[in-house]
Structure formats: structure tokens, C-alpha cells
Design a protein around this motif. Sequence first.
Motif, PDB file in Angstrom:
ATOM      1  N   ARG A  53       0.811  -1.223   0.000  1.00 61.95           N
ATOM      2  CA  ARG A  53       0.000   0.000   0.000  1.00 61.95           C
ATOM      3  C   ARG A  53       0.842   1.269   0.000  1.00 61.95           C
ATOM      4  O   ARG A  53       0.513   2.236  -0.659  1.00 61.95           O
ATOM      5  CB  ARG A  53      -0.947   0.013   1.209  1.00 61.95           C
ATOM      6  N   SER A  54       1.906   1.294   0.781  1.00 55.50           N
ATOM      7  CA  SER A  54       2.727   2.505   0.831  1.00 55.50           C
ATOM      8  C   SER A  54       4.083   2.197   1.437  1.00 55.50           C
ATOM      9  O   SER A  54       4.270   1.180   2.101  1.00 55.50           O
ATOM     10  CB  SER A  54       2.034   3.603   1.650  1.00 55.50           C
ATOM     11  N   VAL A  55       5.008   3.107   1.172  1.00 62.60           N
ATOM     12  CA  VAL A  55       6.318   3.102   1.806  1.00 62.60           C
ATOM     13  C   VAL A  55       6.580   4.543   2.209  1.00 62.60           C
ATOM     14  O   VAL A  55       6.422   5.458   1.404  1.00 62.60           O
ATOM     15  CB  VAL A  55       7.410   2.585   0.851  1.00 62.60           C
ATOM     16  N   ALA A  56       6.927   4.751   3.470  1.00 62.42           N
ATOM     17  CA  ALA A  56       7.169   6.103   3.980  1.00 62.42           C
ATOM     18  C   ALA A  56       8.304   6.030   5.002  1.00 62.42           C
ATOM     19  O   ALA A  56       8.798   4.956   5.326  1.00 62.42           O
ATOM     20  CB  ALA A  56       5.897   6.650   4.622  1.00 62.42           C
ATOM     21  N   PHE A  57       8.681   7.189   5.503  1.00 65.54           N
ATOM     22  CA  PHE A  57       9.720   7.245   6.518  1.00 65.54           C
ATOM     23  C   PHE A  57       9.162   7.839   7.796  1.00 65.54           C
ATOM     24  O   PHE A  57       8.401   8.800   7.770  1.00 65.54           O
ATOM     25  CB  PHE A  57      10.923   8.064   6.031  1.00 65.54           C
TER      26      PHE A  57
END
Length: 182
Positions: A53-57
Motif C-alpha cells: 500500500r505505501s512506503v514512507a519514513f
Amino acid sequence: MSAMPAGPAPLSPAATLAALDETRRRRKAWDAAARVVDPEVPVLTIADLGVLRSVAFDGDTVVARITPTYSGCPAMGMIAMQVDLELEKAGFARRRVETILSPAWTTDWMSEAGKDKLRAYGIAPPKATSNGRAALFGVEVIACPRCGATETTRISEFGSTACKALWRCDACKEPFDYFKCI
């Protein structure tokens, strides 16, 4: 004659990542996580399926979010472990994989490339959007992924996995899985 000075020492994967800007770091993390294949349908990546669904920091920690195809999907533990491993191989020292249950996964999230891969593998892809009447009431015409005939019969609501149904082509007589609309 004097010796040539040694060049700078090669950077570690973590130091190389630190030098990348945020957008490039996120892209690198997405690409790493997106390499993970579905253990139940090995021609599809989790990006093809829409499970990634997503990749974030979160500070210096990369956070990959995945959604199971259905609650209790037995492949999710393996998928999470593989995502973590791919992120580590890409040089991300701090990483976390989160399972997101809401909104629930739908076949609408599957990419067109993923549907083409299913068909080439011999699995009929989900036919349409998951909110149609045909999907709701089970009135479906499913084309055979091998010969393309639409004269097919559902043999069982469940195929090789819970997210697939078992069908048979009345033209070529071959059985095939159909990835159900969810």
C-alpha cells in the motif's frame, strides 16, 4: 615518483542511502519492497496485487504498509518477512512492516500488468470491479485463460487458495483457477 593518493573509501549501503534525497529514498524503498512475490501466486509481486500500500519514513525508519488479500491470509507472515529482507538488502538499517486492515483489500487494487501475468500463468484474472452485481450474486461469465472460450463452468467456490475458485472450460476441457472478485 609519488604514489597516487587513495580515493575515498566506498560508502556503506546505509551511508549511500543517507546521501539520497527523500523522494529517491522512498522510491528505492518502494522498489525494494515491490520485488517481493506472492508465495501463493509466484508470478505476481505484491505491488501487482495491490498488497503493497505505501512506503514512507518515520524519522530514519522506513515503514512499508501491506494489506492482506483477506483477513487471516496465511501468506502475510511470509510476505512481511520478505519485505523486511528486501529492505535490508537495499541498505535500510531501520525498517518496519505494518499490516493495514482498513480499508480492506479489493481486486480493484490489482494492476492491469498483474492481471495479464495471471492470464499468462493460466489463472483467470478478476473480471471487473468488486462492487458489481455479478460479483455480488455470483452471476459471472469467466473466459478460459488458455483458449479464451467463455463456455466455462464453476466446479468449486474454492480453488488452490481461498481467494480463487476452480473452473473448467467446456471447450478445451481444462480446469483453471479464477481469481475471485473481492
